[in-house]
Every structure is written in C-alpha cells, then in structure tokens.
Design a protein around this motif. Structure first.
Motif, PDB file in Angstrom:
ATOM      1  N   ALA A 183       1.006  -1.244   0.179  1.00  0.00           N
ATOM      2  CA  ALA A 183       0.100   0.007  -0.071  1.00  0.00           C
ATOM      3  C   ALA A 183       0.992   1.059  -0.035  1.00  0.00           C
ATOM      4  N   ILE A 184       2.056   1.115   0.882  1.00  0.00           N
ATOM      5  CA  ILE A 184       2.962   2.383   0.862  1.00  0.00           C
ATOM      6  C   ILE A 184       3.514   2.591  -0.700  1.00  0.00           C
ATOM      7  N   VAL A 185       4.139   1.528  -1.095  1.00  0.00           N
ATOM      8  CA  VAL A 185       4.472   1.569  -2.846  1.00  0.00           C
ATOM      9  C   VAL A 185       3.502   2.287  -3.592  1.00  0.00           C
ATOM     10  N   LEU A 186       2.083   1.601  -3.332  1.00  0.00           N
ATOM     11  CA  LEU A 186       1.210   2.407  -4.165  1.00  0.00           C
ATOM     12  C   LEU A 186       0.791   3.906  -3.763  1.00  0.00           C
ATOM     13  N   GLY A 187       1.345   4.467  -2.773  1.00  0.00           N
ATOM     14  CA  GLY A 187       1.215   6.082  -2.533  1.00  0.00           C
ATOM     15  C   GLY A 187       0.614   6.209  -1.251  1.00  0.00           C
ATOM     16  N   ALA A 188       0.129   5.125  -0.315  1.00  0.00           N
ATOM     17  CA  ALA A 188      -0.557   5.297   0.737  1.00  0.00           C
ATOM     18  C   ALA A 188       0.290   6.206   1.787  1.00  0.00           C
ATOM     19  N   ARG A 189      -0.073   7.332   2.358  1.00  0.00           N
ATOM     20  CA  ARG A 189       0.567   8.129   3.145  1.00  0.00           C
ATOM     21  C   ARG A 189       0.313   7.961   4.520  1.00  0.00           C
ATOM     22  N   ASN A 190      -0.831   7.285   4.662  1.00  0.00           N
ATOM     23  CA  ASN A 190      -1.154   6.975   6.449  1.00  0.00           C
ATOM     24  C   ASN A 190      -1.764   5.906   6.613  1.00  0.00           C
TER      25      ASN A 190
END
Length: 124
Positions: free
Chosen positions: A67-74
């Motif tokens: 999810a972080i790789v996909l752009g999640a910031r929180n």
C-alpha cells in the motif's frame, strides 16, 4: 508507433506516459513476498495473535508495504487502497489492526526482523 488489436479496433501504442495503470505492478510485489518466502519468514518472527478473526501479522506488514508503494501516506489511505484492490489483498486490514501490529514491533522483534533472510531462497 505500433498498434494493438483490442475489442475489434486498432489502438495506437505510444510512449507518452498517458493512459498508464499506476497500480499494475502491485500484484507482482505481493506475490514476490509470498514466493520469495518473506511472508512466511516474517510469520516465524512476529508475535502471533490467535483466535478467530485475527489477521496474520506478516500479511498485515506485507500488505502495508505494498500500500505504501502504491502511494498510501497514512494508515487510513493504506486501508482504502487495500479495499479498492481486494482481488490483490483480500479483505482490507483496518487501520486499527495495522496500528496494533506496528505497536507490537518492540526492540526484540525488530532485531529478529533484521535477521530474516530470504536471499538464498530467491536465488534457488
């Protein structure tokens, strides 16, 4: 410029950066973690929580990473991305479950995580 056949019409293929699917590689990251043995190795190290309905902590961390790789910031964005991509992730992990998983990562667990090795399995 070349062309692709699709749905009975010819589609131009150009390298202009438009019409890209930004999340197309996420499935590869998720599958790589499983096939390389990372998810299983994390499961051996992370504290286990039992009972019906409890999430596997190693899968929670792998899903959070993707999810972080996909752009999640929180954590809320991570949950929303997982819900959007249920075919990849399965049921979304709630932000509270992810928060509890991260809270369980004390000094001892982090030291054990640093020793996780999957390189040999990847090369074989």
């Amino acid at each position: 410029m070349s062309e692709l056949q699709g749905w009975g019409r010819r589609l131009p293929v150009v390298a202009d950066g438009k019409g890209l699917i930004g999340h197309a590689g996420a499935v590869l990251l998720r599958k790589l973690a499983d096939r390389a043995g990372l998810t299983a190795a994390l499961a051996e190290v992370l504290p286990s929580v039992g009972g019906h309905g409890w999430r596997d902590r190693s899968a929670v961390l792998v899903q959070l990473t993707v999810a972080i790789v996909l752009g999640a910031r929180n954590l809320s964005e991570a949950e929303a991305l997982q819900a959007h991509h249920q075919g990849l992730f399965g049921l979304a992990v709630s932000d509270s479950t992810t928060r509890r998983t991260l809270a369980d990562l004390d000094e001892q667990v982090l030291a054990a995580l640093a020793r996780v090795r999957v390189r040999r399995q990847v090369w074989t």
